[in-house]
Design a protein around this motif. Sequence first.
Motif, PDB file in Angstrom:
ATOM      1  N   VAL A   1      22.268  77.008  34.564  1.00 54.76           N
ATOM      2  CA  VAL A   1      23.276  76.353  35.401  1.00 54.76           C
ATOM      3  C   VAL A   1      24.665  76.920  35.165  1.00 54.76           C
ATOM      4  O   VAL A   1      25.412  77.191  36.113  1.00 54.76           O
ATOM      5  CB  VAL A   1      23.272  74.827  35.157  1.00 54.76           C
ATOM      6  N   ASP A   2      25.049  77.125  33.901  1.00 56.07           N
ATOM      7  CA  ASP A   2      26.392  77.634  33.597  1.00 56.07           C
ATOM      8  C   ASP A   2      26.602  79.026  34.179  1.00 56.07           C
ATOM      9  O   ASP A   2      27.651  79.313  34.767  1.00 56.07           O
ATOM     10  CB  ASP A   2      26.626  77.660  32.086  1.00 56.07           C
ATOM     11  N   ALA A   3      25.599  79.899  34.012  1.00 58.19           N
ATOM     12  CA  ALA A   3      25.708  81.255  34.551  1.00 58.19           C
ATOM     13  C   ALA A   3      25.731  81.234  36.071  1.00 58.19           C
ATOM     14  O   ALA A   3      26.455  82.007  36.713  1.00 58.19           O
ATOM     15  CB  ALA A   3      24.542  82.111  34.053  1.00 58.19           C
ATOM     16  N   PHE A   4      24.950  80.333  36.647  1.00 55.06           N
ATOM     17  CA  PHE A   4      24.896  80.206  38.105  1.00 55.06           C
ATOM     18  C   PHE A   4      26.252  79.781  38.657  1.00 55.06           C
ATOM     19  O   PHE A   4      26.755  80.347  39.630  1.00 55.06           O
ATOM     20  CB  PHE A   4      23.825  79.200  38.509  1.00 55.06           C
ATOM     21  N   ILE A   5      26.855  78.776  38.036  1.00 56.07           N
ATOM     22  CA  ILE A   5      28.147  78.282  38.495  1.00 56.07           C
ATOM     23  C   ILE A   5      29.217  79.355  38.363  1.00 56.07           C
ATOM     24  O   ILE A   5      30.053  79.546  39.255  1.00 56.07           O
ATOM     25  CB  ILE A   5      28.548  77.014  37.709  1.00 56.07           C
ATOM     26  N   ALA A   6      29.193  80.095  37.245  1.00 55.15           N
ATOM     27  CA  ALA A   6      30.182  81.161  37.043  1.00 55.15           C
ATOM     28  C   ALA A   6      30.043  82.241  38.111  1.00 55.15           C
ATOM     29  O   ALA A   6      31.045  82.713  38.672  1.00 55.15           O
ATOM     30  CB  ALA A   6      30.007  81.769  35.649  1.00 55.15           C
ATOM     31  N   ALA A   7      28.796  82.633  38.419  1.00 56.87           N
ATOM     32  CA  ALA A   7      28.571  83.652  39.446  1.00 56.87           C
ATOM     33  C   ALA A   7      28.959  83.130  40.822  1.00 56.87           C
ATOM     34  O   ALA A   7      29.508  83.859  41.653  1.00 56.87           O
ATOM     35  CB  ALA A   7      27.106  84.089  39.437  1.00 56.87           C
ATOM     36  N   ASN A   8      28.689  81.858  41.068  1.00 59.00           N
ATOM     37  CA  ASN A   8      29.049  81.243  42.344  1.00 59.00           C
ATOM     38  C   ASN A   8      30.565  81.272  42.560  1.00 59.00           C
ATOM     39  O   ASN A   8      31.053  81.620  43.639  1.00 59.00           O
ATOM     40  CB  ASN A   8      28.541  79.807  42.385  1.00 59.00           C
ATOM     41  N   GLN A   9      31.299  80.918  41.515  1.00 54.91           N
ATOM     42  CA  GLN A   9      32.759  80.930  41.609  1.00 54.91           C
ATOM     43  C   GLN A   9      33.281  82.348  41.819  1.00 54.91           C
ATOM     44  O   GLN A   9      34.213  82.570  42.604  1.00 54.91           O
ATOM     45  CB  GLN A   9      33.362  80.316  40.348  1.00 54.91           C
ATOM     46  N   GLU A  10      32.681  83.305  41.128  1.00 56.97           N
ATOM     47  CA  GLU A  10      33.091  84.704  41.288  1.00 56.97           C
ATOM     48  C   GLU A  10      32.811  85.203  42.698  1.00 56.97           C
ATOM     49  O   GLU A  10      33.605  85.941  43.280  1.00 56.97           O
ATOM     50  CB  GLU A  10      32.346  85.568  40.262  1.00 56.97           C
ATOM     51  N   PHE A  11      31.682  84.781  43.269  1.00 50.41           N
ATOM     52  CA  PHE A  11      31.315  85.163  44.634  1.00 50.41           C
ATOM     53  C   PHE A  11      32.384  84.702  45.627  1.00 50.41           C
ATOM     54  O   PHE A  11      32.849  85.460  46.474  1.00 50.41           O
ATOM     55  CB  PHE A  11      29.957  84.546  44.982  1.00 50.41           C
ATOM     56  N   HIS A  12      32.789  83.447  45.506  1.00 50.48           N
ATOM     57  CA  HIS A  12      33.787  82.908  46.432  1.00 50.48           C
ATOM     58  C   HIS A  12      35.164  83.525  46.210  1.00 50.48           C
ATOM     59  O   HIS A  12      35.892  83.774  47.180  1.00 50.48           O
ATOM     60  CB  HIS A  12      33.837  81.386  46.326  1.00 50.48           C
ATOM     61  N   ARG A  13      35.519  83.775  44.944  1.00 53.72           N
ATOM     62  CA  ARG A  13      36.805  84.433  44.688  1.00 53.72           C
ATOM     63  C   ARG A  13      36.843  85.813  45.322  1.00 53.72           C
ATOM     64  O   ARG A  13      37.880  86.241  45.856  1.00 53.72           O
ATOM     65  CB  ARG A  13      37.063  84.535  43.178  1.00 53.72           C
ATOM     66  N   ALA A  14      35.713  86.513  45.295  1.00 52.89           N
ATOM     67  CA  ALA A  14      35.645  87.844  45.900  1.00 52.89           C
ATOM     68  C   ALA A  14      35.854  87.761  47.408  1.00 52.89           C
ATOM     69  O   ALA A  14      36.564  88.592  48.001  1.00 52.89           O
ATOM     70  CB  ALA A  14      34.307  88.501  45.578  1.00 52.89           C
ATOM     71  N   ILE A  15      35.239  86.770  48.043  1.00 54.85           N
ATOM     72  CA  ILE A  15      35.419  86.586  49.492  1.00 54.85           C
ATOM     73  C   ILE A  15      36.866  86.237  49.811  1.00 54.85           C
ATOM     74  O   ILE A  15      37.454  86.767  50.764  1.00 54.85           O
ATOM     75  CB  ILE A  15      34.467  85.504  50.016  1.00 54.85           C
ATOM     76  N   HIS A  16      37.458  85.370  49.017  1.00 52.04           N
ATOM     77  CA  HIS A  16      38.856  84.993  49.251  1.00 52.04           C
ATOM     78  C   HIS A  16      39.764  86.217  49.133  1.00 52.04           C
ATOM     79  O   HIS A  16      40.702  86.371  49.925  1.00 52.04           O
ATOM     80  CB  HIS A  16      39.286  83.915  48.257  1.00 52.04           C
ATOM     81  N   ALA A  17      39.482  87.083  48.162  1.00 52.50           N
ATOM     82  CA  ALA A  17      40.280  88.302  48.005  1.00 52.50           C
ATOM     83  C   ALA A  17      40.124  89.205  49.220  1.00 52.50           C
ATOM     84  O   ALA A  17      41.092  89.828  49.677  1.00 52.50           O
ATOM     85  CB  ALA A  17      39.867  89.046  46.732  1.00 52.50           C
TER      86      ALA A  17
END
Length: 230
Positions: free
Chosen positions: A118-134
Amino acid sequence: MQSARDAVVAAIRRDIVSGVLKPGEHLVEQKIAAQSGFSRGPVREALAVLQKLGFVSYVRNRGMFVAEVDISQGREIYMLRGMLEGLACSLAARNRTAEEILALEEINRRMERSEGDVDAFIAANQEFHRAIHAMSRSPILTQLISDLLERSRKFREAGLFAQDALRNSVEDHSMMLYAIRERDEELARIVGARAVYKRWPGLLAEQHATQPPAVELALAGMTVDMTVAE
């Protein structure tokens, strides 16, 4: 380095979302200052920040209190988040580079591999969205989304969203990645918004009722294309 104000914000917010501080509980500056080891100045500033984010509310002549969970407010926050995430995905489809797509694909693969963690999943999920926002190339839009994420945090922590949302995240992100990679701005907007709407019970169905039939046909066509591509 984290400021005194930010440290107090983080501590109080953690206590609210974990249930240590209950809705309606009185927040006394002097008591918080004594417990945190900071002066009343940073505590007062922290409470003002938390009020802006919706975690606490001010009652005239009485002071600050932990805000009650307002279901209608949560629904509105998720609706606005969906709209803005959809816009970010649409702009990402317009502006993305080949290198950014490769990076997004790698993040998505890591998310798929970490479903059991779960922790790794959430971290990757947040990184995915930050990349899209960028990729949206819009700092103002990114900040607006960030503010709404903070405001929605108490609802996420309280479990007031669709319980199957986590299981659907991998599929949602694959669809967003596909639309952005294909530079299909409209599909990117739709799938980006739907991914958020799914997280609030009934909101996706409500938004679906206002969409023209062409939207579902487009999504069906995208699903076929993704299958062929695999």
